[in-house]
Design a protein around this motif. Structure first.
Motif, mmCIF file in Angstrom:
data_model
loop_
_atom_site.group_PDB
_atom_site.id
_atom_site.type_symbol
_atom_site.label_atom_id
_atom_site.label_comp_id
_atom_site.label_asym_id
_atom_site.label_seq_id
_atom_site.Cartn_x
_atom_site.Cartn_y
_atom_site.Cartn_z
ATOM 1 N N THR A 148 -30.723 1.090 5.620
ATOM 2 C CA THR A 148 -30.718 0.795 4.186
ATOM 3 C C THR A 148 -31.497 1.889 3.466
ATOM 4 O OG1 THR A 148 -32.740 -0.556 4.269
ATOM 5 C CG2 THR A 148 -30.625 -1.702 4.570
ATOM 6 N N GLU A 149 -31.211 2.049 2.183
ATOM 7 C CA GLU A 149 -31.909 3.051 1.392
ATOM 8 C C GLU A 149 -33.360 2.626 1.170
ATOM 9 O OE1 GLU A 149 -31.813 5.208 -3.032
ATOM 10 O OE2 GLU A 149 -30.279 3.743 -2.481
ATOM 11 N N HIS A 150 -34.254 3.578 1.354
ATOM 12 C CA HIS A 150 -35.673 3.315 1.112
ATOM 13 C C HIS A 150 -36.308 4.588 0.583
ATOM 14 C CE1 HIS A 150 -39.608 1.504 1.398
ATOM 15 N NE2 HIS A 150 -40.030 2.445 2.237
ATOM 16 N N GLY A 204 -35.271 6.709 -1.448
ATOM 17 C CA GLY A 204 -34.352 7.835 -1.591
ATOM 18 C C GLY A 204 -33.726 8.325 -0.305
ATOM 19 N N TYR A 205 -34.019 7.675 0.834
ATOM 20 C CA TYR A 205 -33.479 8.098 2.120
ATOM 21 C C TYR A 205 -32.960 6.894 2.895
ATOM 22 C CZ TYR A 205 -36.114 12.348 1.103
ATOM 23 O OH TYR A 205 -36.605 13.476 0.497
ATOM 24 N N MET A 206 -31.973 7.124 3.729
ATOM 25 C CA MET A 206 -31.517 6.070 4.631
ATOM 26 C C MET A 206 -32.548 5.929 5.741
ATOM 27 S SD MET A 206 -29.014 3.901 5.034
ATOM 28 C CE MET A 206 -27.482 4.562 4.353
ATOM 29 N N CYS A 262 -30.704 12.082 8.575
ATOM 30 C CA CYS A 262 -30.463 10.889 7.758
ATOM 31 C C CYS A 262 -29.955 11.328 6.396
ATOM 32 C CB CYS A 262 -31.718 10.039 7.621
ATOM 33 S SG CYS A 262 -33.028 10.808 6.665
ATOM 34 N N TYR A 263 -29.321 10.416 5.705
ATOM 35 C CA TYR A 263 -28.745 10.730 4.398
ATOM 36 C C TYR A 263 -29.817 10.671 3.320
ATOM 37 C CZ TYR A 263 -25.517 10.701 0.457
ATOM 38 O OH TYR A 263 -24.844 11.005 -0.715
ATOM 39 N N SER A 264 -29.868 11.708 2.502
ATOM 40 C CA SER A 264 -30.763 11.739 1.348
ATOM 41 C C SER A 264 -29.983 11.335 0.110
ATOM 42 C CB SER A 264 -31.363 13.139 1.164
ATOM 43 O OG SER A 264 -32.026 13.216 -0.092
ATOM 44 N N PHE A 265 -30.366 10.227 -0.487
ATOM 45 C CA PHE A 265 -29.728 9.785 -1.718
ATOM 46 C C PHE A 265 -30.167 10.653 -2.897
ATOM 47 C CE2 PHE A 265 -29.498 6.208 1.127
ATOM 48 C CZ PHE A 265 -28.245 5.659 0.879
#
Length: 562
Positions: free
Chosen positions: A326-328, A330-332, A342-345
């Motif tokens: 989950t997003e936390h 700004g990051y997964m 990991c994905y950076s939002f």
């Protein structure tokens, strides 16, 4: 409401800038003598609401917590009269007692044109503070030095301790006076201090701690019947710095980053991807204590899957602990050893995953991070200013229910109080019993256990767990259990991930107190021992009196075992 809190904080900041906190320890005479007009009285009252006078029990004194397996004076049984917390709490508490007492005495001498009802309110305010300070003392030390008048210097060196039952009677009297004479709320033009509801709720708390269940029941009920408070509709948002003085807050100490009164330890709590250290984390025992959505513990519920441990859990679980994938900030978030990116939002791209111990050896040792109260501002400045909530309405509801359970007075009001708290967690009305696992049993034994787990789920990271395990005499069990975490990356992949046993290799068995047993997993080599906790039941249910106080006062006797 935010304006009122900011106004009070500004006053406190200005007062603290010109007030020496080192004045008036127990062994020094009182020095204040300037209560000549309403302005000075208001300043003196505001001074009593500064943060150092309202310490809260630390979560790292409990089994809800891990700090890379490290221990402290309580969790390694090395607490002595030289421990800095013992010294500072004792000193600052008695400073507040001295100042409140001096203020009460001087109110009798005020000749300025202040209305009598206003003077009575000021006295009630000071008596609330005095009661709260003594409540902290007896809860942690038992018998302590008691006085309700200004001490001369020589007398302060000779005071012996007073039986806590005698002190409790005065605490209850002070709270009753405060409840009778404090307003239910303050207008927008006034500073926000204690209210009638705060006096009732704080009385209920110390009465519950001391086993005075009838008094706790009545005080909590009186607070509930004021109709001044309600549960905030969003449990997750309640603890954010953007939520100030909510409808649920009964008593809080405000903070402000702008005024340099803030929570400064953010980096230890936030993820390494967002610039933090991920060092201070929820324990596996806490994680395992959250019920499943059918209201059953994880070792009884068919809904629990140790491979997907966040699924089908009480919503407070993922509101308290960061759920995997989950997003936390700004990051997964994903501590899985294979997830090296990991994905950076923030950027819309994959980046190096520093919340993975393959990339960052000091990432969370057990894979968990705190989410409760953590927001974007924690990583922006590494400091934050959520209200320091001393008392909220959910606590009053559960204190009322607990007191009634212990008295054997189990009725619909007990179930309703508990279900209000639980229904809010699920985001539904208390009457929508098909949408959450409503408590329905009337067995005292079952309700006692459910109530205790409910408190753990509701108040994690709020400083409540320590006194709960102390008063329930559970500390000798839960603080003598080892602290476990994940294996180191190579072993973790070989023994857990490649064996398709991620995240938990198996479901731990929970005992009658909801305490998870991870020893079988450890014996099987599937998890790592992070550290050993130790609690000495022969002495640690009380704190030691500061050694220097014993040395300067021959009439003081140290608590047993120290």
């Amino acid at each position: 409401m935010k304006t009122k809190l900011y106004s009070m904080l500004l006053v406190l900041f200005l007062v603290s800038a010109c007030t020496d906190l080192n004045l008036n320890p127990l062994s020094e005479g009182s020095s204040e003598s300037w209560y000549s007009d309403q302005t000075e009285i208001e300043m003196a009252l505001n001074d009593l609401y500064r943060d150092p006078f309202w310490p809260t029990d630390a979560d790292d004194w409990s089994d809800d917590w891990t700090y890379r397996g490290q221990t402290n004076a309580i969790t390694d049984a090395t607490i002595t009269g030289e421990w800095s917390t013992v010294i500072s709490w004792w000193a600052n508490t008695y400073k507040a007692v001295a100042r409140a007492t001096t203020l009460i005495e001087n109110l009798e001498e005020v000749t300025d044109e202040i209305p009598e009802d206003k003077l009575t309110q000021y006295k009630a305010d000071a008596r609330f503070v005095r009661a709260s300070q003594y409540a902290r003392l007896v809860a942690h030390w038992g018998d302590v030095v008691y006085y309700n008048n200004t001490l001369e210097l020589e007398e302060s060196f000779t005071k012996a301790t007073t039986d806590k039952a005698t002190i409790l009677a005065t605490i209850y009297e002070d709270y009753d006076y405060a409840a009778a004479n404090l307003p239910e709320e303050y207008g927008n033009s006034e500073n926000l201090r204690a209210t009638k509801g705060a006096a009732l709720a704080m009385k209920a708390r110390i009465a519950l701690y001391m086993g005075d269940y009838a008094l706790a029941r009545d005080a909590a009920k009186d607070c509930m019947e004021l109709g001044a408070y309600e549960l905030y509709d969003d449990f997750g948002a309640l603890f954010l710095s953007s939520t100030k003085n909510s409808v649920e807050t009964i008593f809080a100490i405000p903070r402000s980053v702008e005024l340099d009164v803030a929570f400064w330890d953010c980096k230890n709590y936030i993820s390494r991807n967002s610039g933090g250290w991920g060092a201070k984390d929820p324990s596996w025992e806490l994680f395992s204590a959250f019920y499943c959505t059918d209201g059953l513990p994880i070792d009884e519920s068919p809904l629990y899957n140790p491979r997907e441990p966040f699924n089908n859990r009480d919503p407070r679980c993922s509101a308290t602990i960061v759920e995997f994938q989950t997003e936390h900030l700004g990051y997964m978030y994903q501590p899985h050893p294979d997830s090296t990116t990991c994905y950076s939002f923030k950027t819309g791209a994959y980046v190096k995953n520093n919340d993975n111990r393959v990339n960052a050896q000091y990432a969370s040792y057990n894979g968990l991070l705190w989410k409760k109260g953590v927001d974007e501002d924690w990583s922006d400045d590494y400091k934050s200013d959520p209200d320091k909530i001393i008392m909220r309405y959910a606590d009053v509801l559960l204190m009322y229910a607990e007191a009634k359970i212990e008295l054997g007075e189990i009725d619909d009001s007990v179930l309703d109080a508990m279900n209000q708290v639980r229904a809010r967690a699920y985001g539904v009305a208390v009457g929508e019993t098909s949408s959450y696992p409503a408590v329905t049993t009337t067995s005292q034994e079952d309700l006692r256990q459910i109530l205790r787990i409910e408190r753990r789920m509701e108040f994690a990271l709020e400083g409540r767990r320590y006194m709960d395990i102390i008063r329930w005499k559970l500390a000798e069990k839960v603080l003598n259990i080892p602290n476990y975490g994940m294996l180191d990356p190579v072993e973790l992949k070989e023994k857990v991930v490649d064996a398709d046993l991620w995240f938990f290799p198996e479901t731990p068995v929970l005992d009658e107190d909801g305490v998870a047993d991870f020893e079988p997993m450890y014996n099987a080599g599937l998890i790592k021992l992070l550290g050993l906790r130790t609690f000495d039941k022969s002495k640690q249910y009380l704190w030691p009196i500061p050694s220097k106080e014993i040395l300067i006062n021959e009439n003081l006797t140290q608590n047993p075992g120290y």
